[in-house]
Design a protein around this motif. Structure first.
Motif, PDB file in Angstrom:
ATOM      1  N   ASN A 169       0.629  -1.386   0.075  1.00 58.21           N
ATOM      2  CA  ASN A 169       0.147  -0.046   0.045  1.00 58.21           C
ATOM      3  C   ASN A 169       1.093   1.154   0.036  1.00 58.21           C
ATOM      4  O   ASN A 169       0.436   2.266   0.269  1.00 58.21           O
ATOM      5  N   GLN A 170       2.212   1.134  -0.689  1.00 56.19           N
ATOM      6  CA  GLN A 170       3.190   2.334  -0.480  1.00 56.19           C
ATOM      7  C   GLN A 170       2.326   3.404  -1.459  1.00 56.19           C
ATOM      8  O   GLN A 170       2.202   3.063  -2.583  1.00 56.19           O
ATOM      9  N   PRO A 171       2.372   4.715  -0.971  1.00 56.96           N
ATOM     10  CA  PRO A 171       1.987   5.718  -1.688  1.00 56.96           C
ATOM     11  C   PRO A 171       3.025   6.180  -2.740  1.00 56.96           C
ATOM     12  O   PRO A 171       4.409   5.761  -2.418  1.00 56.96           O
ATOM     13  N   LYS A 172       2.929   7.122  -3.619  1.00 57.20           N
ATOM     14  CA  LYS A 172       4.060   7.779  -4.409  1.00 57.20           C
ATOM     15  C   LYS A 172       4.994   8.432  -3.503  1.00 57.20           C
ATOM     16  O   LYS A 172       4.715   8.828  -2.427  1.00 57.20           O
ATOM     17  N   GLU A 173       6.265   8.357  -4.020  1.00 57.42           N
ATOM     18  CA  GLU A 173       7.176   9.011  -3.178  1.00 57.42           C
ATOM     19  C   GLU A 173       7.177  10.280  -2.494  1.00 57.42           C
ATOM     20  O   GLU A 173       7.534  10.517  -1.319  1.00 57.42           O
ATOM     21  N   THR A 174       6.529  11.073  -3.483  1.00 56.31           N
ATOM     22  CA  THR A 174       6.131  12.588  -3.157  1.00 56.31           C
ATOM     23  C   THR A 174       4.760  12.682  -2.309  1.00 56.31           C
ATOM     24  O   THR A 174       4.781  13.744  -1.852  1.00 56.31           O
ATOM     25  N   ASP A 175       4.250  11.723  -2.108  1.00 59.31           N
ATOM     26  CA  ASP A 175       2.852  11.589  -1.229  1.00 59.31           C
ATOM     27  C   ASP A 175       3.259  11.134   0.183  1.00 59.31           C
ATOM     28  O   ASP A 175       3.590   9.741   0.393  1.00 59.31           O
ATOM     29  N   ASP A 176       2.987  12.018   0.947  1.00 59.08           N
ATOM     30  CA  ASP A 176       3.648  11.683   2.407  1.00 59.08           C
ATOM     31  C   ASP A 176       2.381  11.125   3.096  1.00 59.08           C
ATOM     32  O   ASP A 176       2.063  11.346   4.306  1.00 59.08           O
ATOM     33  N   ALA A 177       1.936  10.122   2.519  1.00 63.96           N
ATOM     34  CA  ALA A 177       0.444   9.733   3.253  1.00 63.96           C
ATOM     35  C   ALA A 177       0.853   8.797   4.642  1.00 63.96           C
ATOM     36  O   ALA A 177      -0.177   8.755   5.383  1.00 63.96           O
ATOM     37  N   PHE A 178       2.048   8.286   4.553  1.00 62.09           N
ATOM     38  CA  PHE A 178       2.301   7.330   5.716  1.00 62.09           C
ATOM     39  C   PHE A 178       2.634   8.311   7.052  1.00 62.09           C
ATOM     40  O   PHE A 178       2.681   7.875   8.152  1.00 62.09           O
ATOM     41  N   ALA A 179       2.766   9.583   6.664  1.00 62.47           N
ATOM     42  CA  ALA A 179       2.677  10.675   7.857  1.00 62.47           C
ATOM     43  C   ALA A 179       1.541  10.520   8.805  1.00 62.47           C
ATOM     44  O   ALA A 179       1.658  10.938   9.880  1.00 62.47           O
ATOM     45  N   ASP A 180       0.444   9.964   8.122  1.00 64.68           N
ATOM     46  CA  ASP A 180      -0.821   9.975   8.979  1.00 64.68           C
ATOM     47  C   ASP A 180      -1.067   8.888   9.818  1.00 64.68           C
ATOM     48  O   ASP A 180      -1.062   7.554   9.327  1.00 64.68           O
ATOM     49  N   ASN A 181      -0.739   8.913  11.133  1.00 64.54           N
ATOM     50  CA  ASN A 181      -0.852   7.670  11.967  1.00 64.54           C
ATOM     51  C   ASN A 181      -2.230   6.903  11.870  1.00 64.54           C
ATOM     52  O   ASN A 181      -2.223   5.764  11.798  1.00 64.54           O
ATOM     53  N   ALA A 182      -3.380   7.509  11.529  1.00 63.59           N
ATOM     54  CA  ALA A 182      -4.644   7.040  11.444  1.00 63.59           C
ATOM     55  C   ALA A 182      -4.403   5.957  10.081  1.00 63.59           C
ATOM     56  O   ALA A 182      -5.168   5.005  10.225  1.00 63.59           O
ATOM     57  N   LYS A 183      -3.791   6.466   9.264  1.00 58.63           N
ATOM     58  CA  LYS A 183      -3.737   5.795   7.853  1.00 58.63           C
ATOM     59  C   LYS A 183      -3.085   4.405   8.432  1.00 58.63           C
ATOM     60  O   LYS A 183      -3.352   3.110   7.517  1.00 58.63           O
ATOM     61  N   LEU A 184      -1.850   4.534   8.909  1.00 59.14           N
ATOM     62  CA  LEU A 184      -1.144   3.225   9.500  1.00 59.14           C
ATOM     63  C   LEU A 184      -1.843   2.372  10.227  1.00 59.14           C
ATOM     64  O   LEU A 184      -1.886   1.191  10.120  1.00 59.14           O
ATOM     65  N   ILE A 185      -2.479   2.952  11.030  1.00 55.78           N
ATOM     66  CA  ILE A 185      -3.463   2.108  12.019  1.00 55.78           C
ATOM     67  C   ILE A 185      -4.576   1.375  10.992  1.00 55.78           C
ATOM     68  O   ILE A 185      -4.980   0.231  11.452  1.00 55.78           O
ATOM     69  N   GLU A 186      -5.071   2.236  10.032  1.00 49.13           N
ATOM     70  CA  GLU A 186      -6.188   1.472   9.210  1.00 49.13           C
ATOM     71  C   GLU A 186      -5.638   0.214   8.476  1.00 49.13           C
ATOM     72  O   GLU A 186      -6.181  -0.692   8.390  1.00 49.13           O
ATOM     73  N   LEU A 187      -4.246   0.373   7.995  1.00 46.54           N
ATOM     74  CA  LEU A 187      -3.765  -0.828   7.306  1.00 46.54           C
ATOM     75  C   LEU A 187      -3.397  -1.716   8.247  1.00 46.54           C
ATOM     76  O   LEU A 187      -3.286  -2.864   7.733  1.00 46.54           O
ATOM     77  N   ALA A 188      -3.071  -1.562   9.561  1.00 48.05           N
ATOM     78  CA  ALA A 188      -2.922  -2.853  10.303  1.00 48.05           C
ATOM     79  C   ALA A 188      -4.239  -3.694  10.598  1.00 48.05           C
ATOM     80  O   ALA A 188      -4.100  -4.741  10.794  1.00 48.05           O
ATOM     81  N   GLY A 189      -5.273  -2.905  10.094  1.00 50.25           N
ATOM     82  CA  GLY A 189      -6.647  -3.780   9.894  1.00 50.25           C
ATOM     83  C   GLY A 189      -6.606  -4.929   8.827  1.00 50.25           C
ATOM     84  O   GLY A 189      -7.173  -6.135   9.019  1.00 50.25           O
ATOM     85  N   LYS A 190      -5.541  -4.793   7.983  1.00 47.97           N
ATOM     86  CA  LYS A 190      -5.367  -6.085   7.223  1.00 47.97           C
ATOM     87  C   LYS A 190      -4.705  -7.130   7.685  1.00 47.97           C
ATOM     88  O   LYS A 190      -4.415  -8.097   6.910  1.00 47.97           O
ATOM     89  N   VAL A 191      -4.050  -6.913   8.836  1.00 54.29           N
ATOM     90  CA  VAL A 191      -3.176  -8.001   9.475  1.00 54.29           C
ATOM     91  C   VAL A 191      -3.935  -8.184  10.567  1.00 54.29           C
ATOM     92  O   VAL A 191      -4.294  -7.834  11.732  1.00 54.29           O
ATOM     93  N   GLN A 192      -4.186  -9.897  10.749  1.00 58.61           N
ATOM     94  CA  GLN A 192      -5.130 -10.373  11.702  1.00 58.61           C
ATOM     95  C   GLN A 192      -4.574 -10.144  13.029  1.00 58.61           C
ATOM     96  O   GLN A 192      -3.519 -10.537  13.411  1.00 58.61           O
ATOM     97  N   GLY A 193      -5.209  -9.695  13.828  1.00 57.90           N
ATOM     98  CA  GLY A 193      -4.939  -9.462  15.393  1.00 57.90           C
ATOM     99  C   GLY A 193      -4.011  -8.366  15.645  1.00 57.90           C
ATOM    100  O   GLY A 193      -3.629  -8.230  16.818  1.00 57.90           O
ATOM    101  N   LEU A 194      -3.836  -7.500  14.661  1.00 60.78           N
ATOM    102  CA  LEU A 194      -2.796  -6.354  15.097  1.00 60.78           C
ATOM    103  C   LEU A 194      -3.247  -5.252  15.530  1.00 60.78           C
ATOM    104  O   LEU A 194      -2.822  -4.569  16.187  1.00 60.78           O
ATOM    105  N   ASN A 195      -4.355  -4.810  14.850  1.00 55.67           N
ATOM    106  CA  ASN A 195      -5.067  -3.418  15.251  1.00 55.67           C
ATOM    107  C   ASN A 195      -5.709  -3.455  16.577  1.00 55.67           C
ATOM    108  O   ASN A 195      -6.991  -3.629  16.694  1.00 55.67           O
ATOM    109  N   THR A 196      -4.887  -3.228  17.643  1.00 59.31           N
ATOM    110  CA  THR A 196      -5.257  -3.463  19.008  1.00 59.31           C
ATOM    111  C   THR A 196      -5.127  -2.255  19.688  1.00 59.31           C
ATOM    112  O   THR A 196      -4.346  -1.469  19.205  1.00 59.31           O
TER     113      THR A 196
END
Length: 258
Positions: A169-196
């Motif tokens: 789910n990597q954004p384009k290099e110039t898109d700092d989408a991973f700076a958003d903790n909410a986005k990173l937590i949302e992606l954790a939902g794709k890993v079973q049992g991680l989003n705690t």
């Protein structure tokens, strides 16, 4: 002098005067354009400087001066390596990576099936070192935030799966989408049992920020010039233009036969 000649000279002078006036007007327009362009360049430079300064401020605050907290199970010098695979493996692959780095994603996409196969078979141990090269090159804090989140996933015993999700789910290099903790937590939902709640707090608090900053300093001190830097038993294989997943597999299997 005849009247005709006088009229001719007068008309010639008038034409010359008109031509000179045109040249002066053109010169004035040219200077105005040059000045205008200069202003635009200066304003553009000021805007760039402003953005860099703003990002630098963000990065400075993000790389907090808190204690260096290594994720659970981190190994190596200063506990800066996240291991994947069995300690008994006869071959070790060291990977310096940045979750915002397109080349790192390309390496992962090409080599991931082979790395999974070899680590699952107990033949290869991978040591991941997380760095913030892209944050430093283009600004932002996505490299740091994603690395901290990955370290939080390591503490939860879910590093490899979350590591793969980040690259998928990597954004384009110039898109700092991973700076958003909410986005990173949302992606954790794709890993079973991680989003705690524990994982969410670790991400939001930047628990491992100082650890990531220390890892990045180790990368710089090592004299490495880019990501990914991939070493097989200390030898840089990423620079080997002939390297392929199949060749890497052969090298690892040969090491396990020794």
């Amino acid at each position: 002098m005849s009247e005709k000649n006088r009229d001719g000279k007068r008309n010639a002078r008038q034409r010359l005067a008109v031509e000179r006036e045109k040249q002066k007007a053109a010169e004035r327009r040219r200077r105005a354009l040059i000045v205008g362009a200069s202003v635009v360049c200066v304003l553009g430079l000021a805007a760039v400087i402003g953005v860099i300064a703003a990002n630098a401020g963000k990065n400075k605050s993000s790389h907090n001066a808190g204690p260096v907290v290594a994720p659970s199970g981190a190994q190596g010098k200063d506990s800066l390596a996240i291991p994947v695979g069995k300690d008994s493996a006869r071959a070790t692959l060291t990977v310096w990576e940045d979750f915002r780095c397109p080349a790192c994603q390309a390496f992962e996409t090409a080599y991931r099936p082979t790395l999974h196969e070899l680590t699952d078979a107990g033949k290869l141990r991978v040591e991941y070192h997380l760095v913030t090269l892209i944050d430093g090159n283009v600004g932002g804090s996505g490299s740091l935030r994603a690395a901290n989140a990955a370290a939080c996933a390591q503490s939860a015993g879910k590093f490899r799966d979350y590591h793969d999700v980040l690259y998928e789910n990597q954004p384009k290099e110039t898109d700092d989408a991973f700076a958003d903790n909410a986005k990173l937590i949302e992606l954790a939902g794709k890993v079973q049992g991680l989003n705690t709640p524990t994982f969410q707090k670790c991400v939001d608090d930047g628990t491992h920020d100082s650890w990531v900053a220390k890892s990045n300093k180790a990368f710089q001190a090592g004299g490495f010039t880019g990501t990914p830097t991939v070493l097989l038993d200390g030898k840089n294989i990423y620079q080997d233009q002939s390297m392929t997943p199949a060749k890497l597999k052969q090298l690892v299997e040969a090491a396990n036969r020794r």
